[in-house]
Design a protein around this motif. Structure first.
Motif, PDB file in Angstrom:
ATOM      1  N   ALA A   3       0.850  -1.187   0.000  1.00 38.19           N
ATOM      2  CA  ALA A   3       0.000   0.000   0.000  1.00 38.19           C
ATOM      3  C   ALA A   3       0.887   1.239   0.000  1.00 38.19           C
ATOM      4  CB  ALA A   3      -0.911  -0.017   1.213  1.00 38.19           C
ATOM      5  N   GLN A   4       0.669   2.086  -0.970  1.00 37.74           N
ATOM      6  CA  GLN A   4       1.464   3.309  -1.080  1.00 37.74           C
ATOM      7  C   GLN A   4       0.521   4.481  -1.252  1.00 37.74           C
ATOM      8  OE1 GLN A   4       3.144   1.828  -4.636  1.00 37.74           O
ATOM      9  NE2 GLN A   4       5.155   1.491  -3.772  1.00 37.74           N
ATOM     10  N   LEU A   5       0.893   5.614  -0.699  1.00 38.52           N
ATOM     11  CA  LEU A   5       0.130   6.854  -0.898  1.00 38.52           C
ATOM     12  C   LEU A   5      -1.354   6.656  -0.612  1.00 38.52           C
ATOM     13  CD1 LEU A   5       1.611   8.050  -4.336  1.00 38.52           C
ATOM     14  CD2 LEU A   5       2.268   8.828  -2.069  1.00 38.52           C
ATOM     15  N   VAL A   6      -1.655   5.924   0.458  1.00 39.56           N
ATOM     16  CA  VAL A   6      -3.065   5.723   0.794  1.00 39.56           C
ATOM     17  C   VAL A   6      -3.575   7.005   1.444  1.00 39.56           C
ATOM     18  CG1 VAL A   6      -4.708   4.431   2.200  1.00 39.56           C
ATOM     19  CG2 VAL A   6      -2.811   3.243   1.085  1.00 39.56           C
ATOM     20  N   LYS A   7      -4.588   7.594   0.836  1.00 40.93           N
ATOM     21  CA  LYS A   7      -5.104   8.872   1.337  1.00 40.93           C
ATOM     22  C   LYS A   7      -5.919   8.598   2.595  1.00 40.93           C
ATOM     23  CE  LYS A   7      -7.809  12.811  -0.322  1.00 40.93           C
ATOM     24  NZ  LYS A   7      -9.018  12.635   0.477  1.00 40.93           N
ATOM     25  N   TYR A 121      -2.371  -0.343  -7.412  1.00 33.91           N
ATOM     26  CA  TYR A 121      -1.665  -1.467  -6.798  1.00 33.91           C
ATOM     27  C   TYR A 121      -0.219  -1.024  -6.669  1.00 33.91           C
ATOM     28  CZ  TYR A 121      -0.672  -2.116 -11.734  1.00 33.91           C
ATOM     29  OH  TYR A 121      -0.301  -1.895 -13.037  1.00 33.91           O
ATOM     30  N   SER A 122       0.591  -1.800  -5.985  1.00 29.59           N
ATOM     31  CA  SER A 122       1.959  -1.351  -5.708  1.00 29.59           C
ATOM     32  C   SER A 122       2.746  -1.096  -6.996  1.00 29.59           C
ATOM     33  CB  SER A 122       2.691  -2.394  -4.872  1.00 29.59           C
ATOM     34  OG  SER A 122       4.025  -1.971  -4.667  1.00 29.59           O
ATOM     35  N   SER A 123       3.514  -0.020  -6.965  1.00 28.03           N
ATOM     36  CA  SER A 123       4.326   0.379  -8.129  1.00 28.03           C
ATOM     37  C   SER A 123       5.286  -0.733  -8.565  1.00 28.03           C
ATOM     38  CB  SER A 123       5.126   1.632  -7.784  1.00 28.03           C
ATOM     39  OG  SER A 123       5.921   1.412  -6.622  1.00 28.03           O
ATOM     40  N   ILE A 124       5.702  -1.572  -7.639  1.00 30.65           N
ATOM     41  CA  ILE A 124       6.760  -2.555  -7.933  1.00 30.65           C
ATOM     42  C   ILE A 124       6.362  -3.517  -9.052  1.00 30.65           C
ATOM     43  CG2 ILE A 124       6.048  -4.292  -6.189  1.00 30.65           C
ATOM     44  CD1 ILE A 124       9.678  -3.303  -6.899  1.00 30.65           C
ATOM     45  N   MET A 210      11.376   2.105  -3.336  1.00 24.84           N
ATOM     46  CA  MET A 210      10.179   2.930  -3.585  1.00 24.84           C
ATOM     47  C   MET A 210       8.924   2.310  -2.982  1.00 24.84           C
ATOM     48  SD  MET A 210      10.577   3.917  -7.575  1.00 24.84           S
ATOM     49  CE  MET A 210      12.149   4.438  -8.253  1.00 24.84           C
ATOM     50  N   MET A 211       8.969   1.003  -2.735  1.00 22.57           N
ATOM     51  CA  MET A 211       7.776   0.329  -2.215  1.00 22.57           C
ATOM     52  C   MET A 211       7.290   0.942  -0.903  1.00 22.57           C
ATOM     53  SD  MET A 211       8.563  -3.687  -2.898  1.00 22.57           S
ATOM     54  CE  MET A 211       7.091  -4.247  -2.041  1.00 22.57           C
ATOM     55  N   PHE A 212       8.216   1.551  -0.152  1.00 19.98           N
ATOM     56  CA  PHE A 212       7.814   2.103   1.147  1.00 19.98           C
ATOM     57  C   PHE A 212       7.105   3.446   1.012  1.00 19.98           C
ATOM     58  CE2 PHE A 212      11.357  -0.767   1.763  1.00 19.98           C
ATOM     59  CZ  PHE A 212      10.854  -1.596   2.752  1.00 19.98           C
ATOM     60  N   GLY A 213       7.075   3.963  -0.205  1.00 21.55           N
ATOM     61  CA  GLY A 213       6.423   5.255  -0.410  1.00 21.55           C
ATOM     62  C   GLY A 213       7.384   6.395  -0.152  1.00 21.55           C
ATOM     63  N   GLY A 270      23.184   2.656  11.285  1.00 24.12           N
ATOM     64  CA  GLY A 270      22.500   2.184  10.083  1.00 24.12           C
ATOM     65  C   GLY A 270      23.247   2.686   8.867  1.00 24.12           C
ATOM     66  N   TYR A 271      22.796   2.278   7.703  1.00 24.98           N
ATOM     67  CA  TYR A 271      23.462   2.703   6.478  1.00 24.98           C
ATOM     68  C   TYR A 271      22.933   4.057   6.019  1.00 24.98           C
ATOM     69  CZ  TYR A 271      25.530  -1.905   5.851  1.00 24.98           C
ATOM     70  OH  TYR A 271      26.267  -3.038   6.014  1.00 24.98           O
ATOM     71  N   ASP A 272      23.843   4.860   5.449  1.00 30.52           N
ATOM     72  CA  ASP A 272      23.407   6.009   4.653  1.00 30.52           C
ATOM     73  C   ASP A 272      23.248   5.490   3.231  1.00 30.52           C
ATOM     74  OD1 ASP A 272      23.531   7.767   6.769  1.00 30.52           O
ATOM     75  OD2 ASP A 272      25.649   8.247   6.409  1.00 30.52           O
ATOM     76  N   PHE A 273      22.211   5.924   2.558  1.00 28.87           N
ATOM     77  CA  PHE A 273      21.992   5.408   1.193  1.00 28.87           C
ATOM     78  C   PHE A 273      21.308   6.468   0.346  1.00 28.87           C
ATOM     79  CE2 PHE A 273      17.452   4.764   1.818  1.00 28.87           C
ATOM     80  CZ  PHE A 273      17.347   4.608   3.207  1.00 28.87           C
ATOM     81  N   SER A 274      21.361   6.276  -0.964  1.00 24.84           N
ATOM     82  CA  SER A 274      20.761   7.255  -1.884  1.00 24.84           C
ATOM     83  C   SER A 274      19.267   7.041  -1.975  1.00 24.84           C
ATOM     84  CB  SER A 274      21.351   7.102  -3.283  1.00 24.84           C
ATOM     85  OG  SER A 274      22.744   7.262  -3.235  1.00 24.84           O
ATOM     86  N   GLU A 275      18.565   8.124  -2.095  1.00 23.38           N
ATOM     87  CA  GLU A 275      17.116   8.064  -2.310  1.00 23.38           C
ATOM     88  C   GLU A 275      16.844   7.545  -3.716  1.00 23.38           C
ATOM     89  OE1 GLU A 275      14.166   9.848  -0.624  1.00 23.38           O
ATOM     90  OE2 GLU A 275      15.441   9.200   1.044  1.00 23.38           O
ATOM     91  N   PRO A 276      15.757   6.826  -3.895  1.00 28.63           N
ATOM     92  CA  PRO A 276      15.385   6.489  -5.267  1.00 28.63           C
ATOM     93  C   PRO A 276      14.968   7.744  -6.027  1.00 28.63           C
ATOM     94  CG  PRO A 276      13.780   5.586  -3.684  1.00 28.63           C
ATOM     95  CD  PRO A 276      14.818   6.305  -2.890  1.00 28.63           C
TER      96      PRO A 276
END
Lengths: 332, 283
Positions: A3-7, A121-124, A210-213, A270-276
């Motif tokens: 579930a992503q961007l659920v209003k 549905y999920s972007s993935i 990206m799945m996490f929104g 934790g890790y530092d990482f690049s944003e999608p």
């Protein structure tokens, strides 16, 4: 997590709430489960329908990218495992549609909303599965990301959703392990197999993040959903947890995470990482991902081509009950 | 026929003894080696399951209702599982070191022994269901008879498979009845499916030298002996479905002996792609 961007509907302060709403929020705060027939704010009900519906749609659309390799699975055992996994996903869809139905929306209504593009549905699942290694990457990364979100959702406030999640989580952990097992085999295999595994990680890493929104700072609906315990963690918390868990798994496989800026941060633990690339995410959500048209098209075609089948069964059921009625009548 | 060289091999046990004496080959043929007809029979059983399982699995995610997606995946899973048992035993009996995967993935179409019926394209959902029903009604009779096979390994596989196939038949017969006696359209589609598939049913009951040898050895029934029971099941289900039983007429044959339709080649091109493109890789 599908579930992503659920209003989320409504966001009231305690002073603005009616006595009923205050009592409802107090129950949630005491970790009581809300059951179908009980009073709930309309916003809670609508938000849950959106979230559970989107999750259900993701499960059934999610059959397609993996179903794409069932007929080409490289051994009979792999074929059987993949079939069992895709079948589980259809089963998850079924539990979730049933959970949504307890909120007063029918499965047909939800499917109609999916087919017309009103529900997502999920972007993935709009990314293609191009090689056998993608079956590994999907299980390892996509199901891995899903588990991150679904494990806490076992404690969600709505009873039927929570119980569906408990069943689903058991199966998802098997799915993730089978995906990782495919990756291990590929990485220990020929140079071509290892290259396929690396390529799959390269293609699925950012879509999995990206799945996490989007980041919480851009997520307008999180606060209310979290107060209602429909959403248990923020998007960024879950994404961080996923990266921290996944990077050592990639290292064990001897694969390179496609992020030159990935680095352990001792201070935050934790890790530092690049944003999608969030513009890509919004393009996929808007319908412009590599497989959106195929995925939705396949579902719509399955539904439309199957209309005669469903109608036939309904007609038979009506005839059978009419016959039974007539037989009872004759016996009287 | 790929099994030909074995059939003409004079004495595999003696050859194995020689090989051992030379210290070269560690692989001794299994005691069953030299039973090419038994291997043929086991491949027929296994290939039916493999190819029908493949066809059924093509529906995954594309069927008319979520419950059907689940049921079809389950059925494909049963069939692939049965195929692993039959082809596993075929490889063991053959004694040439081929396992079920080698038989599934590394034989060409001419070495496949499945019935033509199971390789036919899925068509609409009605064709898929009717094909399943016609095959299930045969499959169940075969498995019931095999439970008393003189070969305990065959009897054991049949006992396991029979439970699954009894459910396949219950389901396919039920849906044929509901759709035959549903709407005008569902009736028309089921009748059309029956007409299309009927000419492929006769092959199930043809006896040949392999079948005769198996019957003589008490391993398996003659296929022709299963026809009366199949006829009864089919007639009763079609009657309840308000579908007309087609007249007996011309029947296609060839699958059991490796002469297939054009469709099988495409199934194998898809199924065997990875094994062919990356020979020897472990997956």
């Amino acid at each position: 997590m599908y579930a992503q961007l659920v209003k989320s509907e409504g966001s009231k302060t305690r002073e603005e709430m009616t006595p009923e709403e205050i009592a409802f929020q107090d129950r949630i705060d005491r970790n009581e489960k809300i059951e179908p027939k009980e009073w709930m704010p309309e916003g809670y009900r609508k938000t849950l329908i959106r979230q559970i519906g989107q999750h259900a749609h993701s499960e059934i659309v999610g059959q397609l990218p993996e179903g794409n390799w069932i007929t080409r699975a490289p051994t009979l055992e792999r074929k059987a495992i993949l079939l069992a996994k895709v079948q589980d996903e259809a089963g998850h869809g079924l539990y979730l549609y049933c959970a949504a139905e307890t909120l007063g929306v029918s499965r047909d209504e939800l499917l109609e909303a999916l087919h017309s593009g009103k529900m997502k549905y999920s972007s993935i699942f709009n990314y293609p599965t191009l090689t056998w290694a993608d079956m590994g990457a999907v299980g390892w990364l996509v199901d891995g990301a899903a588990i991150m979100n679904q494990v806490p959702l076992q404690r969600t406030s709505y009873g039927p959703y929570s119980r569906a999640m408990i069943r689903i989580c058991k199966e998802e952990s098997f799915h993730q392990r089978q995906g990782y097992d495919i990756m291990m085999k590929m990485c220990a295999g020929t140079p071509e197999q290892k290259a396929m595994a690396q390529d799959a990680l390269n293609r699925f890493w950012y879509p999995a993040l990206m799945m996490f929104g989007p980041s919480d700072k851009d997520s307008v609906h999180s606060a209310q959903s979290m107060a209602w315990k429909i959403k248990m963690n923020t998007n960024d918390e879950l994404r961080q947890k996923f990266v921290d868990q996944t990077v050592p798994q990639a290292e064990y496989l001897g694969l390179t995470v496609p992020d030159p800026d990935l680095k352990w941060n001792e201070e935050k633990g934790g890790y530092d990482f690049s944003e999608p690339d969030w513009s890509e995410f919004f393009a996929v959500i808007a319908g412009n991902g590599p497989c959106n048209a195929e995925r939705l098209g396949a579902r719509v075609k399955a539904w439309e081509d199957g209309a005669w089948f469903r109608d036939g069964l309904m007609a038979h059921a009506a005839k059978a009950s009419e016959r039974a009625r007539a037989a009872r009548h004759a016996a009287e | 026929m790929p099994s030909l060289p074995d059939m003409t091999t004079p004495n595999l046990d003696a050859l194995a003894g020689q090989a051992l004496a030379q210290g070269g080959h560690a692989q001794v043929p299994a005691p069953d080696a030299g039973q090419p007809q038994f291997v043929e029979f086991l491949q027929r059983m296994g290939d039916n399951c493999l190819i029908l399982g493949h066809r059924v699995s093509e529906w995954c995610g594309h069927s008319p209702a979520l419950e059907e997606d689940i049921a079809l995946a389950n059925q494909a899973l049963d069939l692939i599982g049965q195929c692993q048992l039959w082809l596993g035993l075929a490889g063991e009996v053959e004694g040439r070191g081929r396992d079920a995967d080698a038989l599934a993935y590394l034989r060409d179409a001419g070495a496949f022994r499945n019935l033509l019926l199971v390789e036919l394209p899925n068509g609409d959902f009605g064709v898929t269901l009717m094909r399943q029903f016609l095959f299930d009604a045969f499959h169940i009779e075969m498995l019931r008879a095999l439970r008393t096979s003189a070969d305990p390994r065959v009897a054991e596989i049949a006992a396991k498979a029979e439970k699954e196939v009894a459910y396949h038949l219950e389901r396919s017969a039920d849906l044929v009845i509901r759709l035959g006696d549903g709407t005008d359209e569902s009736h028309r589609r089921m009748q059309a499916a029956l007409a299309k598939l009927w000419p492929y049913t006769g092959e199930m009951f043809l006896d040949d030298a392999v079948d005769q040898a198996m019957a003589d050895a008490g391993v398996a029934p003659l296929p022709s002996a299963l026809k009366a029971a199949w006829d009864r099941t089919v007639a009763s289900v079609l009657d309840e479905a308000t579908l007309a039983l087609p007249a007996d007429g011309w029947h296609h044959k060839g699958g059991k002996n490796g002469i297939h339709t054009e469709h099988l080649g495409y199934i194998l091109a898809q199924m065997q792609f990875l094994q062919r493109a990356y020979p020897g890789a472990k997956w």
